[in-house]
Design a protein around this motif. Structure first.
Motif, mmCIF file in Angstrom:
data_model
loop_
_atom_site.group_PDB
_atom_site.id
_atom_site.type_symbol
_atom_site.label_atom_id
_atom_site.label_comp_id
_atom_site.label_asym_id
_atom_site.label_seq_id
_atom_site.Cartn_x
_atom_site.Cartn_y
_atom_site.Cartn_z
ATOM 1 N N UNK A 279 0.664 -0.859 -0.133
ATOM 2 C CA UNK A 279 0.088 0.381 -0.425
ATOM 3 C C UNK A 279 0.990 0.852 0.304
ATOM 4 N N UNK A 280 2.391 0.879 0.201
ATOM 5 C CA UNK A 280 2.935 2.372 0.404
ATOM 6 C C UNK A 280 3.839 2.940 -1.036
ATOM 7 N N UNK A 281 3.260 1.653 -1.695
ATOM 8 C CA UNK A 281 4.054 1.952 -3.494
ATOM 9 C C UNK A 281 2.882 2.279 -4.573
ATOM 10 N N UNK A 282 4.097 2.639 -5.537
ATOM 11 C CA UNK A 282 2.620 3.559 -6.340
ATOM 12 C C UNK A 282 3.042 2.606 -7.576
ATOM 13 N N UNK B 61 -4.211 -2.419 -3.477
ATOM 14 C CA UNK B 61 -4.886 -1.283 -4.054
ATOM 15 C C UNK B 61 -4.465 -0.027 -5.136
ATOM 16 N N UNK B 62 -2.837 -1.002 -5.604
ATOM 17 C CA UNK B 62 -1.845 -0.550 -6.244
ATOM 18 C C UNK B 62 -1.655 -0.896 -7.741
ATOM 19 N N UNK B 63 -1.528 -0.434 -8.974
ATOM 20 C CA UNK B 63 -1.477 -1.487 -9.823
ATOM 21 C C UNK B 63 -0.461 -2.273 -10.222
ATOM 22 N N UNK B 64 -0.814 -3.015 -11.057
ATOM 23 C CA UNK B 64 0.617 -4.308 -11.284
ATOM 24 C C UNK B 64 1.401 -4.276 -12.389
ATOM 25 N N UNK B 65 2.561 -4.364 -12.633
ATOM 26 C CA UNK B 65 2.495 -5.013 -14.304
ATOM 27 C C UNK B 65 3.565 -6.553 -14.186
ATOM 28 N N UNK B 66 2.242 -7.253 -13.786
ATOM 29 C CA UNK B 66 3.490 -8.744 -14.382
ATOM 30 C C UNK B 66 3.951 -8.518 -15.166
ATOM 31 N N UNK C 83 -6.184 -3.368 -13.956
ATOM 32 C CA UNK C 83 -5.589 -2.826 -13.461
ATOM 33 C C UNK C 83 -4.291 -3.344 -13.353
ATOM 34 N N UNK C 84 -4.271 -3.520 -14.507
ATOM 35 C CA UNK C 84 -2.545 -3.496 -14.689
ATOM 36 C C UNK C 84 -2.522 -3.427 -16.515
ATOM 37 N N UNK C 85 -1.473 -2.911 -16.470
ATOM 38 C CA UNK C 85 -0.880 -3.200 -18.568
ATOM 39 C C UNK C 85 -0.665 -4.624 -18.972
ATOM 40 N N UNK D 161 -5.813 3.145 -14.325
ATOM 41 C CA UNK D 161 -5.106 2.052 -13.498
ATOM 42 C C UNK D 161 -5.568 1.810 -12.476
ATOM 43 N N UNK D 162 -5.228 3.209 -11.396
ATOM 44 C CA UNK D 162 -5.215 3.136 -10.247
ATOM 45 C C UNK D 162 -6.518 3.431 -9.805
ATOM 46 N N UNK D 163 -7.553 4.427 -10.208
ATOM 47 C CA UNK D 163 -8.899 4.197 -9.597
ATOM 48 C C UNK D 163 -9.496 3.069 -9.510
ATOM 49 N N UNK D 164 -9.225 2.078 -10.535
ATOM 50 C CA UNK D 164 -10.181 0.497 -10.259
ATOM 51 C C UNK D 164 -9.305 -0.447 -9.494
ATOM 52 N N UNK D 165 -7.897 -0.311 -9.100
ATOM 53 C CA UNK D 165 -7.542 -1.012 -8.343
ATOM 54 C C UNK D 165 -7.642 -0.511 -6.889
ATOM 55 N N UNK D 166 -7.916 0.234 -6.734
ATOM 56 C CA UNK D 166 -8.415 1.439 -5.244
ATOM 57 C C UNK D 166 -10.023 0.579 -5.322
#
Length: 413
Positions: free
Chosen positions: A312-315, A333-338, A357-359, A385-390
């Motif tokens: 939660x403390x990351x971008x 609730x943060x975007x992912x880079x899989x 929630x991810x590209x 991406x951030x809105x959907x993640x949250x």
């Protein structure tokens, strides 16, 4: 009630069961977890009993066969390597599971890898046996096999492909299961479903219907419960260096590959550092089982840090899309880079993109600093991406994945 949970694999295959076990224990059950000796302390610190299983997953993944999984260029090659590696240790694992179960329990809860052996032991010892799955492995027309990394093959193609995969996987378990049945005085197994497991068995899945809806064509006893969140180690405190780094600038991007082991740790560490700097973000790199490392004013390397505290403390979170890390990122609730490497990671990576929630995933075998930087930039700059993640994290926070397991045990009692 005496409850024995049996699981094998990496830490991601164990951690969710520590959370579930702690919840069952708080409800009054006597809970024991049988898994690899490497994880004894991580289990017992939560007040759970422990029974050791043979095989060290870290050593297996660090072997030539294990490291070959990260280099596999196609699903068939990957499966062939998995089958060779698993066939070598399956007899030892089967013997260990047998010993753990024979020490006594009232009900047997089993992960995917140990379920074929636990099903036989449950039959012989007349124990209620319940599957606890972290992935949706049952054949369905709604999506293809998890390990293929393919798009849908259509309703019939999806089911056919999954049955074909189960038939291939059956070759890994067949010798050990056949030996176990003979030792226990049971008749030769009959085909009743995947891996000869009873089709009408109860299987509870530790993920959310928000992430994977229950397929309509699954057997009646298969239920999707919600996530089983790993508990934080009692008394854990973050390293002051990590606290200072987080306070020194904007939220960083996390990058880690968990239990994946590569012989090219130095090259991967350099690639991650170049990608983070190219994307103009600060970064936290987790060493993981590969021993990744990169330091600087804008980079920090950490060892094991609870994902529930750090994410939660990351971008954004760059990860291998294992089931556990995928869940932790969704919860934060943060975007992912899989960056999927192998097995079910391809499925979870594609699911993150589909959820918005991810590209687009960057396959590990095709990873470059340029491709990763582009994905990181998209994850950190796209407000959608951030809105959907949250929003999704808010839904997950309202779920209680352990309650259906408790309800199932109460019905047995």
């Amino acid at each position: 009630m005496r409850v024995l949970i049996v699981t094998a694999g990496s830490w991601g295959d164990v951690a969710p069961y520590t959370g579930l076990g702690a919840r069952l224990r708080s409800a009054g059950h006597d809970v024991v977890l049988a898994t690899h000796e490497r994880f004894r302390q991580a289990v017992t610190v939560h007040g759970l009993g422990f029974r050791p299983l043979p095989v060290d997953p870290r050593e297996e993944l660090a072997s030539a066969s294990g490291q070959g999984l990260a280099r596999a260029v196609s699903a068939p090659v990957e499966m062939a390597r998995i089958m060779r590696m698993a066939a070598a240790f399956m007899p030892r694992l089967s013997a260990g599971v047998t010993e753990a179960v024979r020490q006594g329990t009232d009900v047997l809860l089993s992960s995917t890898v140990t379920e074929p052996m636990c099903s036989v032991l449950g039959e012989a010892l007349r124990l209620p046996t319940i599957g606890l799955h972290l992935q949706p492995l049952q054949p369905t027309s709604e999506f293809p096999p998890m390990v293929t990394g393919r798009r849908s093959l259509g309703p019939y193609g999806n089911r056919l492909a999954t049955h074909a995969l189960w038939a291939a996987t059956d070759r890994i378990f067949a010798p050990a299961v056949g030996t176990l049945r003979r030792e226990l005085g049971l008749p030769p197994r009959r085909w009743g479903g995947p891996l000869s497991l009873p089709r009408d068995r109860t299987v509870l899945h530790g993920f959310s219907t928000r992430i994977v809806a229950r397929p309509a064509d699954w057997p009646h006893g298969h239920r999707v419960c919600g996530y089983w969140w790993p508990p934080t180690t009692p008394g854990w405190q973050p390293d002051p260096r990590l606290v200072d780094f987080l306070a020194a600038g904007p939220p960083p991007v996390f990058a880690g590959f968990g239990s994946c082991v590569t012989a090219e740790a130095e090259r991967l560490s350099d690639l991650l550092a170049r990608a983070l700097r190219r994307a103009k973000v600060r970064g936290i790199i987790q060493a993981g089982w590969s021993g990744l490392h990169a330091e600087g004013d804008d980079l920090l390397t950490v060892q094991e840090v609870p994902h529930a505290w750090l994410f939660p403390r990351t971008a954004a979170v760059v990860h291998h899309a294992g089931a556990g890390t995928t869940a932790a990122g969704l919860r934060a609730g943060v975007p992912a880079v899989p960056v999927p490497v192998q097995l079910d990671q391809h499925f979870w990576a594609a699911r993150l993109t589909r959820l918005g929630v991810a590209p687009t995933p960057v396959r590990f075998q095709r990873l470059t600093a340029e491709r990763l930087a582009t994905a990181i930039t998209a994850a950190t700059h796209d407000p959608a991406l951030r809105t959907r993640s949250r929003l999704l994290a808010g839904h997950l926070a309202q779920e209680d994945g352990a309650q259906p397991v408790l309800d199932t045990l109460e019905r047995l009692g």
